[in-house]
Design an enzyme around this catalytic site. Structure first.
Site, PDB file in Angstrom:
ATOM      1  N   SER A 246      -4.961  -1.744   7.034  1.00 12.71           N
ATOM      2  CA  SER A 246      -5.428  -0.468   7.583  1.00 12.71           C
ATOM      3  C   SER A 246      -6.637   0.059   6.812  1.00 12.71           C
ATOM      4  CB  SER A 246      -4.293   0.564   7.592  1.00 12.71           C
ATOM      5  OG  SER A 246      -3.809   0.802   6.295  1.00 12.71           O
TER       6      SER A 246
ATOM      7  N   ARG B  71       8.196 -10.626  -3.704  1.00 11.18           N
ATOM      8  CA  ARG B  71       8.371 -12.074  -3.578  1.00 11.18           C
ATOM      9  C   ARG B  71       7.986 -12.783  -4.864  1.00 11.18           C
ATOM     10  NH1 ARG B  71       5.708 -13.413   2.200  1.00 11.18           N
ATOM     11  NH2 ARG B  71       4.436 -11.637   1.601  1.00 11.18           N
TER      12      ARG B  71
ATOM     13  N   VAL C 238      -2.747   4.092   8.317  1.00  7.75           N
ATOM     14  CA  VAL C 238      -2.537   4.742   7.028  1.00  7.75           C
ATOM     15  C   VAL C 238      -3.783   4.542   6.158  1.00  7.75           C
ATOM     16  CG1 VAL C 238      -1.037   4.931   5.018  1.00  7.75           C
ATOM     17  CG2 VAL C 238      -0.068   4.269   7.239  1.00  7.75           C
TER      18      VAL C 238
ATOM     19  N   ALA D  93       9.230  -3.655   3.401  1.00  8.43           N
ATOM     20  CA  ALA D  93       8.708  -5.027   3.327  1.00  8.43           C
ATOM     21  C   ALA D  93       8.541  -5.641   4.711  1.00  8.43           C
ATOM     22  CB  ALA D  93       9.638  -5.888   2.473  1.00  8.43           C
TER      23      ALA D  93
ATOM     24  N   LYS E 162       7.847  -4.584  15.591  1.00  2.00           N
ATOM     25  CA  LYS E 162       8.209  -3.247  15.130  1.00  2.00           C
ATOM     26  C   LYS E 162       9.237  -2.590  16.050  1.00  2.00           C
ATOM     27  CE  LYS E 162       6.126  -2.460  11.238  1.00  2.00           C
ATOM     28  NZ  LYS E 162       6.933  -2.181  10.034  1.00  2.00           N
TER      29      LYS E 162
ATOM     30  N   PHE F  86       0.834  -1.213   0.000  1.00  2.00           N
ATOM     31  CA  PHE F  86       0.000   0.000   0.000  1.00  2.00           C
ATOM     32  C   PHE F  86       0.867   1.261   0.000  1.00  2.00           C
ATOM     33  CE2 PHE F  86      -2.985   2.698   2.820  1.00  2.00           C
ATOM     34  CZ  PHE F  86      -3.613   3.259   1.720  1.00  2.00           C
ATOM     35  N   ILE F  87       1.746   1.396   0.989  1.00  2.00           N
ATOM     36  CA  ILE F  87       2.611   2.570   1.062  1.00  2.00           C
ATOM     37  C   ILE F  87       3.662   2.522  -0.033  1.00  2.00           C
ATOM     38  CG2 ILE F  87       4.277   3.810   2.498  1.00  2.00           C
ATOM     39  CD1 ILE F  87       2.834   2.709   4.963  1.00  2.00           C
TER      40      ILE F  87
END
Length: 624
Positions: free
Chosen positions: A202, A36, A190, A83, A164, A15-16
């Site tokens: 999201s 991938r 986001v 990624a 994260k 998405f981003i």
């Protein structure tokens, strides 16, 4: 003419990442994107971007396979590492699903960048690595110096946040040790229009808010950013020489109810989610550091408008018969709605910590007990033997292992009233124990479990020097604090009020107010002289007398009329507890407060086509 500057984007089809690739191409960069499976149709949109034919190359790469990254990164001046999977469903194996791709994957990217002499690496982290810090002052905005508490996240099973945190910390530490220029960006939720054909996690969150569904949401403070603004921020961090360290990327913050109100104002044709529970609010985030660098994000209204327009064109807001819209599990994970009330209690924000634990897993209990002087153990379902007996054993052992000084165990009057050899007419006190063989013969497994667990707790306390006190409450009634789940004993009282098809035995039932039980447990904990077991039951009356009392107080209800007289009376005494200083309420107050709560919660309304039923546990006993 000089060749265009070359950069690499890992996970280029996300998405981003898709918006970042689009932005980079528009600014004259030659872009290499790792995927991938470059041939997968979900990545076909990348080849259709402006300037893609001449300036975009797709590479087959996996962040968990170091050698596959080298061809894509070699010759690049900069790398953008995006990624990382964002789980939509409940995780079965956190290590393989999020921890390895985030942490090991990031380390592989770092090492490849060092080997290829990349000038700058921009890593996308998450505000999940910033926002979950229970010790952060509630009146202070969270800035880049705030890190989520890794142990707190582990205790709550929040493995995405753990991943994260670990990945971002590893990236910044690696940079310090190896001289690699690394900058991290921490975006929140986001939203925005999609370039890719697959709806990301999201975006599914926003779609759920718009459409509504069966999942309960917390009225928490959400931080939101536009996907195009994230792409702008990433390029800004890359191009600004002075950028360094980490950057929060959260320009908009709004509570769930306010977000729903805004969406209803903009799009009144949609249902929007309506099952929202209030919770304590925590400190907000500031992205001033990023804005000082020159970042200028969009307004939330523009982001929502463009998102909804995209969803409508894609048919994402249409109902699918038989498939209700669901909130992605990642957003359900943080707090089970049935426990949300705990965070709203007075003093909870500063003095309450919630731990993910199971009484059948001693290790999870020890983590919660560590450093505690006392433990209260009321956790037992009415259905199973193991959680009662083995669970109590685990609690006892965890208390010993963590040097707990005093343990209060909630047993039941069921462990003290089923003794056929007890002299008739004699009050049953703490010396009376339920006959286990009698329970087995009558298949009264709940009473058997409670008896075995309580006996074991008191014996363990004597043998191991642990101060154990047990409580044997009667039928516990009173107003509920929890909003989502109605407990079994409250369902019994609801059935008595509403009536239904099931027959009740006209037994003597010991009753106690839930608030008085809480008072009693705290009293026993704080009184150094408390010892052994305590019966906790004030009023005792048979069902017919209870119905008569309630009819005199609340004549507008039907009440159960299916009762069979039985030759069984339970007379108990709580004198031992009263002598300790216990002062319980009157039954009339308990019933009045119970009914008032039931009425406000709509629990006394008839459900079309669904008769009220007596909980099976009590139906079984009624038939004995």
């Amino acid at each position: 003419m000089a060749p265009p500057p070359r950069v690499c984007v890992t996970g280029g089809g996300g998405f981003i990442a898709s918006w970042l690739v689009k932005l980079l191409l528009s600014r004259g960069y030659a872009v290499r994107a790792t995927l991938r499976d470059p041939g997968n149709p979900k990545n076909a949109h990348l080849k259709e971007l402006d300037k893609a034919p001449e300036n975009l190359r797709l590479f087959k790469g996996d962040v968990l396979e170091y050698d596959t990254l080298t061809p894509a990164v070699e010759g690049c001046e900069g790398v953008f590492h995006l990624a990382t999977p964002v789980p939509e469903d409940k995780m079965v194996d956190p290590e393989s699903e999020v921890l390895d791709p985030a942490v090991k994957g990031t380390l592989n990217v770092l090492k490849v960048c060092s080997a290829a002499k990349v000038q700058k690496l921009v890593v996308v982290s998450s505000n999940a690595a910033v926002d979950f810090n229970p010790t952060w002052p509630q009146d202070t905005l969270k800035d880049e110096s705030c890190w989520s508490d890794k142990e707190f996240c582990k205790e709550n099973g929040d493995w995405y946040s753990v991943a994260k945190i670990m990945a971002e910390q590893a990236a910044l530490e690696y940079a310090d040790k190896n001289g690699l220029n690394v900058v991290t960006l921490c975006p929140p939720l986001v939203f925005g229009p999609l370039l890719q054909p697959v709806v990301n996690t999201s975006s599914k969150f926003l779609i759920y808010v718009i459409k509504g569904g069966p999942d309960v949401m917390n009225n928490k403070l959400w931080h939101i950013v536009d996907v195009r603004d994230v792409a702008d921020a990433l390029l800004l961090l890359y191009e600004k020489k002075e950028s360094s360290g980490r950057y929060i990327c959260s320009p908009n913050h709004i509570r769930t109810k306010d977000l729903v109100a805004l969406l209803k104002k903009l799009y009144p044709q949609y249902n929007c989610v309506n099952n929202i529970l209030d919770v304590d609010q925590k400190a907000s985030l500031t992205c001033q550091k990023l804005m000082d660098l020159g970042w200028e994000p969009r307004t939330l209204e523009e982001t929502l408008a463009d998102s909804v327009e995209c969803y409508e064109k894609a048919g994402a807001l249409q109902d699918v018969p038989g498939h209700p819209c669901r909130l992605p599990h990642l957003f359900r994970l943080a707090r089970d709605p049935k426990n949300a009330i705990l965070t709203q209690l007075d003093g909870a924000s500063g003095n309450l910590r919630l731990f993910k634990a199971d009484v059948l897993d001693c290790g999870t209990l020890a983590a919660a007990f560590a450093g505690c002087e006392g433990v209260f153990h009321p956790a037992t379902p009415k259905e199973l033997m193991d959680p009662t007996v083995k669970g109590t054993k685990n609690v006892l052992e965890a208390c010993s292992a963590t040097n707990v000084q005093k343990l209060i165990v909630v047993s039941s009057v069921a462990a003290s009233c089923f003794d056929p050899n007890w002299p008739e007419g004699k009050l049953k006190d703490e010396s009376c124990w339920t006959d286990k063989e009698f329970c087995k013969d009558t298949q009264n497994w709940y009473s058997l479990a409670k008896t075995e667990a309580e006996e074991m707790a008191l014996e363990y306390g004597k043998k191991n020097g642990l101060h154990v006190v047990t409580f044997c409450p009667g039928l516990v009634v009173g107003p509920l604090l929890q909003h989502v789940a109605v407990n079994t004993s409250s369902k019994v009282l609801l059935y008595i009020i509403k009536g239904g098809p099931d027959t009740l035995s006209n037994k003597f039932w010991p009753l106690v107010d839930v608030r008085d039980l809480a008072d009693a447990m705290l009293l026993a904990y704080e009184k150094s002289e408390s010892s052994g077991r305590y019966i906790c039951s004030l009023d005792q009356m048979d069902i017919k007398d209870l119905v008569s009392l309630m009819k005199s107080m609340f004549p507008n209800y039907n009440y159960t009329d299916k009762m069979v007289d039985v030759d069984y009376k339970v007379y108990t005494t709580s004198d031992k507890l009263k002598n300790l200083g216990w002062q319980p309420r009157k039954l009339e107050e308990t019933l009045a407060d119970s009914v008032e709560y039931f009425e406000k919660a709509g629990l006394l309304q008839d459900a079309d086509g669904k008769p009220c039923r007596l909980p099976y546990f009590y139906r079984v006993n009624a038939e004995e």
